[in-house]
Design a protein around this motif. Structure first.
Motif, PDB file in Angstrom:
ATOM      1  N   ASN A 177       1.230   6.380  -2.771  1.00 16.50           N
ATOM      2  CA  ASN A 177       1.682   7.776  -2.743  1.00 16.50           C
ATOM      3  C   ASN A 177       3.072   7.935  -3.339  1.00 16.50           C
ATOM      4  O   ASN A 177       3.402   9.002  -3.870  1.00 16.50           O
ATOM      5  N   PRO A 183       0.805  -1.231   0.000  1.00 14.35           N
ATOM      6  CA  PRO A 183       0.000   0.000   0.000  1.00 14.35           C
ATOM      7  C   PRO A 183       0.835   1.276   0.000  1.00 14.35           C
ATOM      8  O   PRO A 183       0.384   2.316  -0.489  1.00 14.35           O
ATOM      9  N   SER A 218       0.262   5.127   4.247  1.00 13.40           N
ATOM     10  CA  SER A 218       0.163   5.103   2.785  1.00 13.40           C
ATOM     11  C   SER A 218      -0.454   6.373   2.220  1.00 13.40           C
ATOM     12  O   SER A 218      -0.032   6.861   1.169  1.00 13.40           O
ATOM     13  N   PHE A 219      -1.449   6.917   2.910  1.00 16.99           N
ATOM     14  CA  PHE A 219      -2.224   8.011   2.325  1.00 16.99           C
ATOM     15  C   PHE A 219      -2.021   9.374   2.994  1.00 16.99           C
ATOM     16  O   PHE A 219      -2.421  10.393   2.439  1.00 16.99           O
ATOM     17  N   ILE A 248      -0.715   1.000   8.489  1.00 21.16           N
ATOM     18  CA  ILE A 248      -0.094   0.991   7.166  1.00 21.16           C
ATOM     19  C   ILE A 248      -0.880   1.861   6.193  1.00 21.16           C
ATOM     20  O   ILE A 248      -0.305   2.612   5.390  1.00 21.16           O
ATOM     21  N   LEU A 249      -2.206   1.813   6.259  1.00 18.46           N
ATOM     22  CA  LEU A 249      -3.025   2.647   5.377  1.00 18.46           C
ATOM     23  C   LEU A 249      -2.842   4.130   5.704  1.00 18.46           C
ATOM     24  O   LEU A 249      -2.813   4.978   4.804  1.00 18.46           O
ATOM     25  N   ALA A 250      -2.711   4.440   6.985  1.00 18.02           N
ATOM     26  CA  ALA A 250      -2.469   5.830   7.369  1.00 18.02           C
ATOM     27  C   ALA A 250      -1.127   6.311   6.824  1.00 18.02           C
ATOM     28  O   ALA A 250      -1.014   7.429   6.306  1.00 18.02           O
ATOM     29  N   ILE A 307      -2.996  -2.992   9.844  1.00 18.31           N
ATOM     30  CA  ILE A 307      -3.448  -2.551   8.525  1.00 18.31           C
ATOM     31  C   ILE A 307      -3.843  -1.079   8.561  1.00 18.31           C
ATOM     32  O   ILE A 307      -3.531  -0.309   7.637  1.00 18.31           O
ATOM     33  N   ALA A 308      -4.509  -0.654   9.633  1.00 13.59           N
ATOM     34  CA  ALA A 308      -4.907   0.751   9.764  1.00 13.59           C
ATOM     35  C   ALA A 308      -3.677   1.659   9.806  1.00 13.59           C
ATOM     36  O   ALA A 308      -3.660   2.734   9.185  1.00 13.59           O
TER      37      ALA A 308
END
Length: 465
Positions: free
Chosen positions: A258, A254, A366-367, A362-364, A359-360
């Motif tokens: 960006n 992920p 990521s974006f 990693i997504l944070a 996962i949360a």
């Protein structure tokens, strides 16, 4: 003349001889149940190596030669801190004989009429009941390495160990070369790579204990180097090879969203592209990158694939989240709270929800983090894998290989502290019950998180190493 030279370089020579002696003792005269000796040797090696790198940081080829020499010390020793190598050899000989290593557990094969393997009983007993009772969870490229040992040394355990060690040493040399080039391209001191390559943690856990994280790290670093130079297609294939050694790099996928969007890795060199096409070119190349990664991994699995094998592999991987626990940090606090509230071990529940928190995170990352260059990508990858490890139910020492390598390219030094302290977890093998010392685990994580928090929030100047 010789006397003057020895006098001039007396301290480095003494440091080198001390490292050599300590590594030799570690390889050939250590039982993992002797925790005092183990931790004493390791502490001595860490101090000597630290001073050696500090004093000789401008002598790249001397340090590179020592990195090779210290690894070769272990060449003819059987691993003494881990029994995993018995399963490696078992899987390799299965594959070399035409068996699918994902299809049967060792227990099932030993009970199977007509099954025979050279030294099969020794390998079966050596791997232990936990490994013997479960399906193999080592990805295909790792299995291929096992098979090389099975083909070249079908009747000698030590022979297979030597072959595996030579492969790991070659991977480490590749990491040294690629890491040096990447450091130069970032404008960072090239000697930083030795905080990974000459770190006693890596020498002992990769070459000494035969953990193939070193091979995974080589492919991952090579992939990042290729991406930095905008060779994203080859980089994707190499990244897929890293996943096919160990699955952990999947965590980072992920983060490339960006990176492709803002770093320029997907820039087009064509002057004929329309503005609209240029605006979305990064997304097309990102999809191409992901597709090549997954295609590489899928192709590596195809020779083994069946529905049963797929289910066996997933069930084996799933055990690490819902059954096993070792050297954890946040999970042990959650488990303690579970005992207070529920009265029993809540690992199955925690094993489902803690990965969601990972996962949360990693997504944070990521974006909501900047990715204007490759170095920032590596920094965010370091934070992602650190979050994963802090939330894991199982953190074996060799799991630190990726974050240690990534930290070399950042200004954060908490991974050096962690690589120094993680060997405290081997206390569990000093007693027959394999009971962990929560005092030592607390010491490990208090110091590591203390340094991490200091570096993140209270230090304006990075450590100069």
């Amino acid at each position: 003349m010789l006397f003057r030279t020895l006098k001039l370089y007396r301290t480095p020579i003494l440091l080198i001889l001390g490292c050599f002696a300590f590594y030799f003792s570690f390889a050939y005269d250590l039982d993992r149940s002797d925790f005092i000796k183990l931790i004493g040797l390791y502490a001595g090696l860490f101090f000597l190596s630290f001073k050696l790198i500090q004093m000789q940081k401008n002598n790249f080829w001397l340090l590179a030669g020592l990195a090779l020499l210290f690894r070769l010390v272990f060449l003819f020793a059987l691993p003494n801190l881990s029994q995993d190598y018995f399963r490696f050899i078992w899987d390799g000989r299965l594959l070399a004989s035409g068996w699918n290593p994902y299809e049967f557990t060792p227990v099932e094969l030993m009970e199977k009429t007509g099954f025979a393997m050279q030294q099969g009983l020794s390998l079966f007993k050596g791997m232990g009941s936990l490994s013997a009772g479960h399906f193999s969870n080592y990805p295909p490229l790792n299995q291929l390495i096992f098979a090389i040992g099975g083909v070249l040394s079908p009747g000698s355990i030590l022979g297979s160990v030597v072959i595996y060690r030579l492969i790991i040493i070659l991977a480490d040399l590749g990491t040294l070369i690629v890491g040096r080039k990447l450091l130069k391209s970032f404008g960072l001191p090239e000697h930083r790579i030795f905080w990974y390559i000459l770190n006693p943690f890596m020498i002992i856990e990769s070459v000494g204990n035969l953990h193939f994280e070193a091979v995974m790290v080589f492919f991952l670093l090579w992939s990042l180097y290729l991406l930095h130079h905008k060779k994203w297609m080859i980089g994707a294939i190499v990244f897929g090879l890293s996943v096919s050694v160990k699955l952990l790099p999947l965590l980072f996928l992920p983060l490339f969203f960006n990176y492709f969007r803002t770093s320029g890795v997907a820039d087009s060199s064509s002057m004929n592209d329309s503005k609209f096409r240029l605006k979305f070119l990064w997304f097309n190349k990102l999809i191409g990158f992901y597709s090549l990664v997954f295609l590489t991994v899928v192709i590596s699995f195809l020779p083994f694939f069946s529905t049963a094998v797929f289910n066996n592999f997933l069930s084996s991987v799933g055990l690490w989240f819902g059954k096993f626990e070792f050297n954890a940090s946040i999970y042990y606090l959650v488990r303690w709270a579970g005992y207070q509230v529920k009265g029993y071990n809540i690992i199955e529940t925690a094993g489902k929800y803690l990965p969601m928190v990972t996962i949360a995170i990693i997504l944070a990352l990521s974006f909501f983090r900047k990715y204007t260059n490759s170095r920032k990508l590596l920094t965010n990858m370091l934070f992602a894998v650190t979050g994963y490890l802090l939330l894991s139910t199982t953190v074996h020492p060799w799991y630190l290989a990726i974050p240690l390598m990534l930290s070399v390219f950042t200004e954060y030094r908490y991974m050096l502290v962690w690589s120094a302290l993680v060997m405290l977890s081997y206390f569990a093998y000093s007693n027959a019950a394999y009971a962990e010392s929560y005092l030592l685990i607390s010491l490990e994580y208090i110091l590591v998180t203390g340094v991490l928090v200091r570096e993140l929030f209270f230090s304006s100047k990075p450590y100069k190493l």
